[in-house]
Write a protein that holds these residues in place. Structure first.
Motif, mmCIF file in Angstrom:
data_model
loop_
_atom_site.group_PDB
_atom_site.id
_atom_site.type_symbol
_atom_site.label_atom_id
_atom_site.label_comp_id
_atom_site.label_asym_id
_atom_site.label_seq_id
_atom_site.Cartn_x
_atom_site.Cartn_y
_atom_site.Cartn_z
ATOM 1 N N VAL A 83 0.846 -1.189 0.000
ATOM 2 C CA VAL A 83 0.000 0.000 0.000
ATOM 3 C C VAL A 83 0.886 1.246 0.000
ATOM 4 O O VAL A 83 1.875 1.311 0.737
ATOM 5 C CB VAL A 83 -0.909 0.040 1.255
ATOM 6 C CG1 VAL A 83 -1.800 1.277 1.232
ATOM 7 C CG2 VAL A 83 -1.762 -1.219 1.358
ATOM 8 N N LEU A 84 0.508 2.204 -0.813
ATOM 9 C CA LEU A 84 1.144 3.520 -0.756
ATOM 10 C C LEU A 84 0.127 4.493 -0.174
ATOM 11 O O LEU A 84 -0.951 4.688 -0.747
ATOM 12 C CB LEU A 84 1.558 3.943 -2.175
ATOM 13 C CG LEU A 84 1.982 5.392 -2.395
ATOM 14 C CD1 LEU A 84 3.092 5.810 -1.453
ATOM 15 C CD2 LEU A 84 2.451 5.572 -3.827
ATOM 16 N N ASP A 85 0.451 5.042 0.991
ATOM 17 C CA ASP A 85 -0.417 6.046 1.603
ATOM 18 C C ASP A 85 0.150 7.402 1.172
ATOM 19 O O ASP A 85 1.189 7.841 1.682
ATOM 20 C CB ASP A 85 -0.382 5.882 3.132
ATOM 21 C CG ASP A 85 -1.217 6.934 3.844
ATOM 22 O OD1 ASP A 85 -1.594 7.936 3.198
ATOM 23 O OD2 ASP A 85 -1.489 6.771 5.047
ATOM 24 N N ALA A 86 -0.535 8.035 0.233
ATOM 25 C CA ALA A 86 0.022 9.244 -0.395
ATOM 26 C C ALA A 86 -0.262 10.515 0.399
ATOM 27 O O ALA A 86 0.202 11.583 0.029
ATOM 28 C CB ALA A 86 -0.531 9.380 -1.812
ATOM 29 N N THR A 87 -1.002 10.390 1.495
ATOM 30 C CA THR A 87 -1.288 11.553 2.361
ATOM 31 C C THR A 87 -1.035 11.125 3.807
ATOM 32 O O THR A 87 -1.971 10.965 4.601
ATOM 33 C CB THR A 87 -2.748 12.038 2.173
ATOM 34 O OG1 THR A 87 -3.637 10.925 2.347
ATOM 35 C CG2 THR A 87 -2.978 12.637 0.798
ATOM 36 N N GLY A 88 0.233 10.984 4.154
ATOM 37 C CA GLY A 88 0.629 10.341 5.410
ATOM 38 C C GLY A 88 0.044 10.929 6.685
ATOM 39 O O GLY A 88 -0.368 10.207 7.582
ATOM 40 N N GLY A 89 0.018 12.263 6.816
ATOM 41 C CA GLY A 89 -0.525 12.899 8.021
ATOM 42 C C GLY A 89 0.198 12.427 9.266
ATOM 43 O O GLY A 89 1.432 12.389 9.315
ATOM 44 N N LEU A 90 -0.560 12.016 10.277
ATOM 45 C CA LEU A 90 0.062 11.561 11.518
ATOM 46 C C LEU A 90 0.220 10.032 11.544
ATOM 47 O O LEU A 90 0.482 9.438 12.590
ATOM 48 C CB LEU A 90 -0.733 12.040 12.732
ATOM 49 C CG LEU A 90 -0.816 13.566 12.866
ATOM 50 C CD1 LEU A 90 -1.662 13.960 14.061
ATOM 51 C CD2 LEU A 90 0.571 14.191 12.980
ATOM 52 N N ALA A 138 7.900 13.799 0.627
ATOM 53 C CA ALA A 138 7.725 14.166 -0.786
ATOM 54 C C ALA A 138 6.308 14.638 -1.039
ATOM 55 O O ALA A 138 5.375 14.292 -0.301
ATOM 56 C CB ALA A 138 8.005 12.947 -1.665
ATOM 57 N N ASP A 139 6.165 15.396 -2.108
ATOM 58 C CA ASP A 139 4.842 15.706 -2.633
ATOM 59 C C ASP A 139 4.431 14.506 -3.482
ATOM 60 O O ASP A 139 5.098 14.187 -4.476
ATOM 61 C CB ASP A 139 4.931 16.979 -3.495
ATOM 62 C CG ASP A 139 3.574 17.376 -4.055
ATOM 63 O OD1 ASP A 139 2.682 16.501 -4.159
ATOM 64 O OD2 ASP A 139 3.400 18.554 -4.383
ATOM 65 N N SER A 140 3.374 13.835 -3.108
ATOM 66 C CA SER A 140 3.055 12.599 -3.823
ATOM 67 C C SER A 140 2.614 12.858 -5.259
ATOM 68 O O SER A 140 2.689 11.949 -6.084
ATOM 69 C CB SER A 140 2.051 11.732 -3.080
ATOM 70 O OG SER A 140 1.217 12.466 -2.318
ATOM 71 N N PRO A 145 4.372 8.751 -9.231
ATOM 72 C CA PRO A 145 4.616 8.058 -10.504
ATOM 73 C C PRO A 145 5.805 7.096 -10.500
ATOM 74 O O PRO A 145 5.945 6.294 -11.414
ATOM 75 C CB PRO A 145 4.838 9.215 -11.496
ATOM 76 C CG PRO A 145 4.067 10.350 -10.908
ATOM 77 C CD PRO A 145 4.215 10.208 -9.427
ATOM 78 N N ASP A 146 6.647 7.135 -9.452
ATOM 79 C CA ASP A 146 7.759 6.176 -9.362
ATOM 80 C C ASP A 146 7.334 4.857 -8.724
ATOM 81 O O ASP A 146 8.159 3.961 -8.562
ATOM 82 C CB ASP A 146 8.900 6.756 -8.510
ATOM 83 C CG ASP A 146 9.584 7.906 -9.213
ATOM 84 O OD1 ASP A 146 9.478 7.983 -10.451
ATOM 85 O OD2 ASP A 146 10.200 8.745 -8.520
ATOM 86 N N LEU A 187 -4.663 14.225 -7.019
ATOM 87 C CA LEU A 187 -4.148 13.046 -6.308
ATOM 88 C C LEU A 187 -4.840 11.780 -6.815
ATOM 89 O O LEU A 187 -4.196 10.769 -7.070
ATOM 90 C CB LEU A 187 -4.369 13.192 -4.795
ATOM 91 C CG LEU A 187 -3.385 14.093 -4.041
ATOM 92 C CD1 LEU A 187 -3.861 14.324 -2.608
ATOM 93 C CD2 LEU A 187 -1.977 13.479 -4.032
ATOM 94 N N LEU A 188 -6.160 11.863 -6.966
ATOM 95 C CA LEU A 188 -6.898 10.668 -7.404
ATOM 96 C C LEU A 188 -6.503 10.295 -8.833
ATOM 97 O O LEU A 188 -6.328 9.107 -9.130
ATOM 98 C CB LEU A 188 -8.415 10.905 -7.285
ATOM 99 C CG LEU A 188 -9.297 9.731 -7.675
ATOM 100 C CD1 LEU A 188 -8.921 8.446 -6.932
ATOM 101 C CD2 LEU A 188 -10.784 10.038 -7.434
ATOM 102 N N GLN A 189 -6.323 11.271 -9.701
ATOM 103 C CA GLN A 189 -5.941 10.967 -11.090
ATOM 104 C C GLN A 189 -4.601 10.238 -11.130
ATOM 105 O O GLN A 189 -4.463 9.204 -11.783
ATOM 106 C CB GLN A 189 -5.844 12.257 -11.923
ATOM 107 C CG GLN A 189 -7.176 12.781 -12.439
ATOM 108 C CD GLN A 189 -8.037 11.696 -13.099
ATOM 109 O OE1 GLN A 189 -7.525 10.734 -13.683
ATOM 110 N NE2 GLN A 189 -9.352 11.825 -12.967
ATOM 111 N N VAL A 190 -3.608 10.772 -10.412
ATOM 112 C CA VAL A 190 -2.277 10.141 -10.421
ATOM 113 C C VAL A 190 -2.366 8.751 -9.785
ATOM 114 O O VAL A 190 -1.798 7.777 -10.282
ATOM 115 C CB VAL A 190 -1.234 11.019 -9.682
ATOM 116 C CG1 VAL A 190 0.140 10.357 -9.708
ATOM 117 C CG2 VAL A 190 -1.148 12.404 -10.309
ATOM 118 N N ALA A 191 -3.114 8.648 -8.682
ATOM 119 C CA ALA A 191 -3.238 7.358 -7.985
ATOM 120 C C ALA A 191 -3.870 6.306 -8.901
ATOM 121 O O ALA A 191 -3.434 5.151 -8.941
ATOM 122 C CB ALA A 191 -4.065 7.533 -6.715
#
Ligand SMILES: C[S@@+](CC[C@H](N)C(=O)[O-])C[C@H]1O[C@@H](n2cnc3c(N)ncnc32)[C@H](O)[C@@H]1O
Length: 229
Positions: A83-90, A138-140, A145-146, A187-191
């Motif tokens: 899983v990639l959590d692209a909005t890590g937060g806390l 990083a800015d997801s 894309p990597d 974010l949703l488009q890239v995801a």
């Protein structure tokens, strides 16, 4: 608005942290609303003018938490292990997924929130789930894309409402640090381009969908919208 404060004996580390994050040390508290506070127990954020519980990343405490059922179902952690959590937060949601057995990459772009997360992870290396979590500053939108994980998870900021579930200080600080930036569409488009199996988006229960979907998991205050590939 936010400056670095420290407990006795930590002045040198605090000065380094302030330099790294391009913040000032709090000299006159009247000039600052919040303090990023360095203590022997780790890093937290305090309101310098009101008595409120500090914000800190505490995975040992979270480890006792049995919630997260809808998130686990929406990601389908039995089938999906990366899983990639692209909005890590806390890091709460990421930790729940790691606890369910997933390898989780977290991306967080805000340097102060990233510092809290990094500190929380460093203090909880004894937890098996934390060993499965990798944090990237990083800015997801740029870094995603990597990566081609099975699942990408998004919990974008949503404009605050009176009834939102976040504790008060946390909500204030998040909005003060992050502003009203809305990047959920991008974010949703890239995801959707990068995830191999599904994208899961957390939304307040009342929020409109970003894109239509037939698969949702609904709780009392939040909802998980699932986009299958
Ligand atoms: C609502 S919080 C996520 C909370 C998280 N799910 C948790 O369990 O603690 C949203 C976070 O996403 C981060 N964020 C927003 N856009 C981002 C982006 N493009 N890249 C990386 N992080 C981002 C914000 O800085 C903020 O910390």
């Amino acid at each position: 608005m936010i400056g670095v404060t420290f407990e006795e004996g930590l002045q040198e580390q605090a000065a380094t942290l302030a330099l790294q994050l391009d913040l000032s040390l709090v000299d006159d508290p009247a000039r600052f609303q919040y303090g990023l506070r360095l203590t022997p127990q780790g890093l937290d954020i305090v309101d310098l003018h009101k008595k409120q519980r500090p914000i800190r990343v505490d995975f040992h405490q979270l480890n006792e938490d049995r919630s997260g059922g809808d998130l686990i179902k929406a990601v389908n952690t039995r089938m999906h292990k990366t899983v990639l959590d692209a909005t890590g937060g806390l890091g709460r949601d990421a930790f729940m997924l790691a606890k369910a057995g997933c390898q989780v990459i977290l991306m967080e772009k805000n340097p102060i929130i990233h510092a809290l997360l990094q500190d929380g992870l460093a203090r909880a290396q004894d937890l098996e789930a934390v060993q499965r979590m990798t944090l990237i500053h990083a800015d997801s939108l740029i870094a995603m894309p990597d990566y081609t994980p099975e699942v990408i998870y998004l919990d974008p900021m949503y404009p605050a409402r009176k009834k939102d579930a976040l504790p008060k200080l946390e909500m204030q600080v998040f909005h003060a640090l992050l502003g009203a930036e809305q990047n959920e569409q991008e974010l949703l488009q890239v995801a959707l381009n990068q995830a191999r199996k599904r994208v899961v988006v957390k939304r307040p229960i009342h929020a409109p969908v970003i894109l239509p979907t037939g698969l949702q998991f609904k709780g009392k205050t939040t909802r998980f919208d699932v986009y299958l590939k």
